[in-house]
Design a protein around this motif. Structure first.
Motif, PDB file in Angstrom:
ATOM      1  N   VAL A  28       0.864  -1.172   0.000  1.00  0.00           N
ATOM      2  CA  VAL A  28       0.000   0.000   0.000  1.00  0.00           C
ATOM      3  C   VAL A  28       0.904   1.226   0.000  1.00  0.00           C
ATOM      4  N   TYR A  29       0.568   2.185  -0.849  1.00  0.00           N
ATOM      5  CA  TYR A  29       1.333   3.428  -0.912  1.00  0.00           C
ATOM      6  C   TYR A  29       0.695   4.446   0.020  1.00  0.00           C
ATOM      7  N   LEU A  30       1.543   5.103   0.799  1.00  0.00           N
ATOM      8  CA  LEU A  30       1.069   6.023   1.825  1.00  0.00           C
ATOM      9  C   LEU A  30       1.411   7.464   1.438  1.00  0.00           C
ATOM     10  N   PRO A  31       0.430   8.357   1.456  1.00  0.00           N
ATOM     11  CA  PRO A  31       0.648   9.761   1.075  1.00  0.00           C
ATOM     12  C   PRO A  31       1.224  10.579   2.231  1.00  0.00           C
ATOM     13  N   ILE A  32       2.418  10.248   2.651  1.00  0.00           N
ATOM     14  CA  ILE A  32       2.999  10.855   3.845  1.00  0.00           C
ATOM     15  C   ILE A  32       3.163  12.366   3.719  1.00  0.00           C
ATOM     16  N   GLU A  33       3.475  12.862   2.538  1.00  0.00           N
ATOM     17  CA  GLU A  33       3.635  14.315   2.367  1.00  0.00           C
ATOM     18  C   GLU A  33       2.302  15.040   2.546  1.00  0.00           C
ATOM     19  N   ASN A  34       1.228  14.448   2.073  1.00  0.00           N
ATOM     20  CA  ASN A  34      -0.101  15.050   2.201  1.00  0.00           C
ATOM     21  C   ASN A  34      -0.671  14.918   3.609  1.00  0.00           C
ATOM     22  N   GLU A  35      -0.079  14.073   4.418  1.00  0.00           N
ATOM     23  CA  GLU A  35      -0.576  13.827   5.776  1.00  0.00           C
ATOM     24  C   GLU A  35       0.293  14.501   6.830  1.00  0.00           C
ATOM     25  N   GLY A  36       1.017  15.542   6.432  1.00  0.00           N
ATOM     26  CA  GLY A  36       1.802  16.305   7.398  1.00  0.00           C
ATOM     27  C   GLY A  36       3.067  15.626   7.880  1.00  0.00           C
ATOM     28  N   GLY A  37       3.580  14.660   7.128  1.00  0.00           N
ATOM     29  CA  GLY A  37       4.822  13.995   7.510  1.00  0.00           C
ATOM     30  C   GLY A  37       4.657  12.783   8.392  1.00  0.00           C
ATOM     31  N   HIS A  38       3.417  12.355   8.628  1.00  0.00           N
ATOM     32  CA  HIS A  38       3.137  11.162   9.441  1.00  0.00           C
ATOM     33  C   HIS A  38       2.106  10.309   8.709  1.00  0.00           C
ATOM     34  N   SER A  39       2.373   9.016   8.581  1.00  0.00           N
ATOM     35  CA  SER A  39       1.409   8.090   7.981  1.00  0.00           C
ATOM     36  C   SER A  39       1.387   6.798   8.775  1.00  0.00           C
ATOM     37  N   GLN A  40       0.256   6.124   8.711  1.00  0.00           N
ATOM     38  CA  GLN A  40       0.118   4.827   9.374  1.00  0.00           C
ATOM     39  C   GLN A  40      -0.467   3.840   8.383  1.00  0.00           C
ATOM     40  N   CYS A  41       0.121   2.650   8.319  1.00  0.00           N
ATOM     41  CA  CYS A  41      -0.355   1.610   7.411  1.00  0.00           C
ATOM     42  C   CYS A  41      -1.709   1.091   7.887  1.00  0.00           C
ATOM     43  N   PRO A  42      -2.695   1.053   6.995  1.00  0.00           N
ATOM     44  CA  PRO A  42      -4.016   0.556   7.397  1.00  0.00           C
ATOM     45  C   PRO A  42      -4.048  -0.956   7.624  1.00  0.00           C
ATOM     46  N   TYR A  43      -3.049  -1.687   7.137  1.00  0.00           N
ATOM     47  CA  TYR A  43      -3.026  -3.141   7.307  1.00  0.00           C
ATOM     48  C   TYR A  43      -2.346  -3.562   8.604  1.00  0.00           C
ATOM     49  N   CYS A  44      -1.145  -3.045   8.838  1.00  0.00           N
ATOM     50  CA  CYS A  44      -0.365  -3.549   9.983  1.00  0.00           C
ATOM     51  C   CYS A  44      -0.155  -2.522  11.089  1.00  0.00           C
ATOM     52  N   GLY A  45      -0.526  -1.269  10.844  1.00  0.00           N
ATOM     53  CA  GLY A  45      -0.405  -0.251  11.871  1.00  0.00           C
ATOM     54  C   GLY A  45       0.972   0.369  12.009  1.00  0.00           C
TER      55      GLY A  45
END
Length: 67
Positions: free
Chosen positions: A43-60
């Protein structure tokens, strides 16, 4: 007499936190360098759009952009 129903015990994974750099983008989980590359669908995470923090929806797993 019936035997008691046994349920499988699933060990909780410790929550992981990874620091990533812009050079690592686009960010995907699991990371290509991780041995668990086949643990769940990539899964690709939009970390730049999320303020520099992202969490994987599958494994956390949590990712933090450090630069």
């Amino acid at each position: 007499m019936a035997e008691p129903v046994r349920t499988a015990s699933i060990a909780a994974k410790p929550q992981q936190r990874h620091e990533v750099r812009r050079a690592d983008l686009p960010l995907s989980c699991p990371l290509p360098s991780q041995a668990v590359w086949n643990e769940h669908p990539r899964v690709y995470l939009p970390i730049e759009n999320e303020g520099g923090h992202s969490q994987c929806p599958y494994c956390g797993t949590q990712y933090v952009l450090i630069d």
